[in-house]
Design a protein around this motif. Structure first.
Motif, PDB file in Angstrom:
ATOM      1  N   ASP A  67      -2.619  14.772  43.930  1.00 10.53           N
ATOM      2  CA  ASP A  67      -2.966  13.459  44.470  1.00 10.53           C
ATOM      3  C   ASP A  67      -1.767  12.694  45.014  1.00 10.53           C
ATOM      4  N   VAL A  68      -0.644  12.735  44.300  1.00  9.03           N
ATOM      5  CA  VAL A  68       0.536  11.969  44.695  1.00  9.03           C
ATOM      6  C   VAL A  68       1.804  12.749  44.351  1.00  9.03           C
ATOM      7  N   LEU A  69       2.781  12.641  45.219  1.00  6.49           N
ATOM      8  CA  LEU A  69       4.116  13.165  44.951  1.00  6.49           C
ATOM      9  C   LEU A  69       5.099  12.018  45.129  1.00  6.49           C
ATOM     10  N   SER A  70       6.116  11.990  44.292  1.00  6.93           N
ATOM     11  CA  SER A  70       7.198  11.016  44.405  1.00  6.93           C
ATOM     12  C   SER A  70       8.504  11.780  44.482  1.00  6.93           C
ATOM     13  N   LEU A  71       9.271  11.505  45.512  1.00  5.80           N
ATOM     14  CA  LEU A  71      10.547  12.183  45.704  1.00  5.80           C
ATOM     15  C   LEU A  71      11.639  11.125  45.733  1.00  5.80           C
ATOM     16  N   GLU A  72      12.356  11.011  44.633  1.00  4.23           N
ATOM     17  CA  GLU A  72      13.378   9.975  44.461  1.00  4.23           C
ATOM     18  C   GLU A  72      14.648  10.325  45.219  1.00  4.23           C
ATOM     19  N   CYS A  73      15.238   9.311  45.841  1.00  2.18           N
ATOM     20  CA  CYS A  73      16.542   9.480  46.501  1.00  2.18           C
ATOM     21  C   CYS A  73      17.623   8.717  45.743  1.00  2.18           C
ATOM     22  N   GLU A  74      17.569   7.386  45.800  1.00  4.85           N
ATOM     23  CA  GLU A  74      18.572   6.546  45.131  1.00  4.85           C
ATOM     24  C   GLU A  74      17.871   5.560  44.208  1.00  4.85           C
ATOM     25  N   ARG A  75      18.627   5.027  43.276  1.00  8.75           N
ATOM     26  CA  ARG A  75      18.128   3.980  42.386  1.00  8.75           C
ATOM     27  C   ARG A  75      18.748   2.651  42.793  1.00  8.75           C
ATOM     28  N   PRO A  76      18.001   1.562  42.697  1.00 10.98           N
ATOM     29  CA  PRO A  76      18.539   0.256  43.085  1.00 10.98           C
ATOM     30  C   PRO A  76      19.766  -0.163  42.279  1.00 10.98           C
ATOM     31  N   ASP A  77      19.889   0.337  41.046  1.00 12.82           N
ATOM     32  CA  ASP A  77      21.024  -0.037  40.190  1.00 12.82           C
ATOM     33  C   ASP A  77      22.185   0.955  40.278  1.00 12.82           C
ATOM     34  N   ASP A  78      22.178   1.818  41.289  1.00 16.33           N
ATOM     35  CA  ASP A  78      23.241   2.805  41.459  1.00 16.33           C
ATOM     36  C   ASP A  78      24.572   2.084  41.703  1.00 16.33           C
ATOM     37  N   PRO A  79      25.567   2.283  40.834  1.00 17.35           N
ATOM     38  CA  PRO A  79      26.848   1.589  40.991  1.00 17.35           C
ATOM     39  C   PRO A  79      27.614   2.021  42.249  1.00 17.35           C
ATOM     40  N   ASP A  80      27.238   3.140  42.856  1.00 14.04           N
ATOM     41  CA  ASP A  80      27.909   3.587  44.071  1.00 14.04           C
ATOM     42  C   ASP A  80      27.439   2.847  45.319  1.00 14.04           C
ATOM     43  N   LEU A  81      26.344   2.088  45.203  1.00 11.89           N
ATOM     44  CA  LEU A  81      25.869   1.302  46.340  1.00 11.89           C
ATOM     45  C   LEU A  81      26.646  -0.006  46.404  1.00 11.89           C
ATOM     46  N   ALA A  82      27.119  -0.335  47.583  1.00 10.50           N
ATOM     47  CA  ALA A  82      27.848  -1.602  47.769  1.00 10.50           C
ATOM     48  C   ALA A  82      26.896  -2.777  47.577  1.00 10.50           C
ATOM     49  N   PRO A  83      27.399  -3.927  47.131  1.00  6.48           N
ATOM     50  CA  PRO A  83      26.546  -5.103  46.982  1.00  6.48           C
ATOM     51  C   PRO A  83      25.807  -5.401  48.285  1.00  6.48           C
ATOM     52  N   GLY A  84      24.483  -5.566  48.163  1.00 10.47           N
ATOM     53  CA  GLY A  84      23.662  -5.874  49.325  1.00 10.47           C
ATOM     54  C   GLY A  84      23.271  -4.668  50.173  1.00 10.47           C
TER      55      GLY A  84
END
Length: 170
Positions: A67-84
């Motif tokens: 019925d559904v598949l979810s394929l994760e890429c990044e997490r919003p709390d990933d410390p490697d992502l720059a602010p914003g």
């Protein structure tokens, strides 16, 4: 909180019981209620049973439709992502024909089942899972809460055993 940036792909000849605005509203609600403040990008695909079977085989090694598949890429709390910096949250894939057949078995409507599975898929992208009993109970409870917040007359009073407890979806 800003609305997510969504990319909707509708396979030719496939229709969804929910319109584009409702699909986006469900995804917005999940992001908002999960406290996600970072801009997120999500790809949502609505596909045939045949295409879902191919994807399920490719990504999960399961030679069957789901019925559904979810394929994760990044997490919003990933410390490697720059602010914003926007987070590429991932992909959710829905198979509405399969969902409609499943809805009948659960005594729900295709639209209600689609809402549940979109919430379910989004929660997976945000790190929820249902492999362990405690995780499943947490995820099911969160699904209940989010569905209640949608304010629809959905027939799902309680997500009794998430449809994926047996490992068939997401």
């Amino acid at each position: 909180m800003a609305r997510g940036d969504y990319d909707l792909h509708m396979e030719g000849g496939v229709s969804c019981p929910l319109g584009e605005e409702e699909l986006f509203a469900v995804m917005d609600l999940v992001l908002h209620e999960e406290g996600v403040s970072r801009p997120c990008m999500v790809s949502l695909s609505v596909v045939s049973d045949d295409r879902m079977r191919e994807l399920n085989g490719e990504w999960r090694g399961q030679d069957r439709c789901t019925d559904v598949l979810s394929l994760e890429c990044e997490r919003p709390d990933d410390p490697d992502l720059a602010p914003g910096e926007p987070c590429e949250l991932g992909d959710v894939v829905l198979a509405p024909a399969y969902i409609a057949r499943q809805a009948e078995g659960f005594g729900t409507t295709p639209a209600d089942e689609c809402r549940l599975l979109l919430v379910h898929g989004m929660l997976h992208l945000l790190g929820y899972d249902h492999l362990e009993e405690a995780e499943a109970q947490l995820m099911e409870g969160r699904e209940d809460e989010l569905l209640a917040l949608l304010g629809t007359d959905h027939a799902l009073d309680h997500v009794t055993l998430t449809r994926h407890r047996e490992g068939e979806g997401a």
